[in-house]
Design an enzyme around this catalytic site. Sequence first.
Site, PDB file in Angstrom:
ATOM      1  N   GLY A   1     -58.685  51.721 -29.700  1.00  0.00           N
ATOM      2  CA  GLY A   1     -59.685  51.095 -30.550  1.00  0.00           C
ATOM      3  C   GLY A   1     -59.212  51.076 -31.988  1.00  0.00           C
ATOM      4  O   GLY A   1     -58.332  51.863 -32.379  1.00  0.00           O
TER       5      GLY A   1
ATOM      6  N   GLN B   1     -59.866  50.605 -40.968  1.00  0.00           N
ATOM      7  CA  GLN B   1     -58.592  51.292 -40.705  1.00  0.00           C
ATOM      8  C   GLN B   1     -57.385  50.430 -41.058  1.00  0.00           C
ATOM      9  O   GLN B   1     -56.271  50.946 -41.148  1.00  0.00           O
ATOM     10  CB  GLN B   1     -58.496  51.712 -39.236  1.00  0.00           C
ATOM     11  CG  GLN B   1     -59.472  52.819 -38.859  1.00  0.00           C
ATOM     12  CD  GLN B   1     -59.283  53.228 -37.417  1.00  0.00           C
ATOM     13  OE1 GLN B   1     -59.794  52.583 -36.508  1.00  0.00           O
ATOM     14  NE2 GLN B   1     -58.521  54.296 -37.185  1.00  0.00           N
TER      15      GLN B   1
ATOM     16  N   CYS C   1     -57.614  59.905 -33.582  1.00  0.00           N
ATOM     17  CA  CYS C   1     -57.870  58.758 -34.453  1.00  0.00           C
ATOM     18  C   CYS C   1     -56.553  58.297 -35.058  1.00  0.00           C
ATOM     19  O   CYS C   1     -55.769  59.113 -35.527  1.00  0.00           O
ATOM     20  CB  CYS C   1     -58.850  59.159 -35.552  1.00  0.00           C
ATOM     21  SG  CYS C   1     -59.274  57.797 -36.660  1.00  0.00           S
ATOM     22  N   LEU C   2     -56.331  56.989 -35.042  1.00  0.00           N
ATOM     23  CA  LEU C   2     -55.084  56.458 -35.592  1.00  0.00           C
ATOM     24  C   LEU C   2     -54.969  56.735 -37.091  1.00  0.00           C
ATOM     25  O   LEU C   2     -53.875  56.701 -37.642  1.00  0.00           O
ATOM     26  CB  LEU C   2     -54.989  54.950 -35.321  1.00  0.00           C
ATOM     27  CG  LEU C   2     -54.862  54.585 -33.839  1.00  0.00           C
ATOM     28  CD1 LEU C   2     -54.993  53.090 -33.643  1.00  0.00           C
ATOM     29  CD2 LEU C   2     -53.538  55.073 -33.267  1.00  0.00           C
TER      30      LEU C   2
ATOM     31  N   GLU D   1     -65.738  53.888 -33.094  1.00  0.00           N
ATOM     32  CA  GLU D   1     -65.389  52.716 -33.922  1.00  0.00           C
ATOM     33  C   GLU D   1     -66.525  52.340 -34.866  1.00  0.00           C
ATOM     34  O   GLU D   1     -66.285  51.997 -36.025  1.00  0.00           O
ATOM     35  CB  GLU D   1     -65.008  51.523 -33.040  1.00  0.00           C
ATOM     36  CG  GLU D   1     -63.792  51.731 -32.141  1.00  0.00           C
ATOM     37  CD  GLU D   1     -62.612  52.376 -32.835  1.00  0.00           C
ATOM     38  OE1 GLU D   1     -62.404  52.131 -34.044  1.00  0.00           O
ATOM     39  OE2 GLU D   1     -61.904  53.163 -32.180  1.00  0.00           O
TER      40      GLU D   1
ATOM     41  N   HIS E   1     -66.573  54.375 -37.909  1.00  0.00           N
ATOM     42  CA  HIS E   1     -65.603  53.956 -38.943  1.00  0.00           C
ATOM     43  C   HIS E   1     -66.232  52.947 -39.906  1.00  0.00           C
ATOM     44  O   HIS E   1     -65.883  52.912 -41.089  1.00  0.00           O
ATOM     45  CB  HIS E   1     -64.371  53.317 -38.296  1.00  0.00           C
ATOM     46  CG  HIS E   1     -63.308  54.297 -37.888  1.00  0.00           C
ATOM     47  ND1 HIS E   1     -62.703  55.172 -38.770  1.00  0.00           N
ATOM     48  CD2 HIS E   1     -62.717  54.529 -36.685  1.00  0.00           C
ATOM     49  CE1 HIS E   1     -61.798  55.893 -38.134  1.00  0.00           C
ATOM     50  NE2 HIS E   1     -61.785  55.528 -36.864  1.00  0.00           N
TER      51      HIS E   1
HETATM   52 NI    NI Z   1     -60.508  56.337 -35.446  1.00  0.00          NI
END
Ligand code: NI
Length: 195
Positions: free
Chosen positions: A47, A52, A102-103, A145, A148
């Site tokens: 996701g 991001q 989380c990226l 998501e 975020h």
């Molecule tokens: Ni994340």
Amino acid sequence: MALLKIARMGHPVLRTRAREVEDPTDPSVRALVRSMIETMYDAPGVGLAAPQVHVARRVIVFRVPEARQEPGEPEAPDGPLALVNPTFEPLEATLAEGLEGCLSIPEIRGLVPRYHRIAYYGTTPDGRRIEREATGFHARVVQHEIDHLDGVLFLDRMADFRSLAFESELHHLTEGGDEGETASDDDEGRADERS
Ligand code: NI
């Protein structure tokens, strides 16, 4: 299409409330979504939310790998689903803990309580209105998501920081001891399950 640079924790865009998109079918949204999907697969992740990639707009993309779909859950998107102005509501008060990554917070995982069953809503870039129910991992990704978009990171949701771990150390968290649902073998260190 282009690979986008992923903002990491500490960048203010991750702590800002993203703005609604007035026209989900605007060509600029479609272009953004295409690049977000490419970036998500490249990362790899399950996701990605627009903040991001430094875009403070209410747009998310996600997918639910087949292995993570609950039995009898027909509405989980194995391929990527893009939603503009997404919202959700819990369908049960039950919270379930599961490991999240989380990226924007590379190499770190932690147990996060989330609603087990939700309904979520949004519009696709081709103008389709989406209303779906989700449980388990599917519900977790959607909640992560949408957080975020409100400047919330999974760390903010953790109930106990003792589960915080580097991915490379996760076997300590899952081996022996607690055999509960919260830390099954299934959850161990799957590098593509960050979002
Ligand atoms: Ni994340």
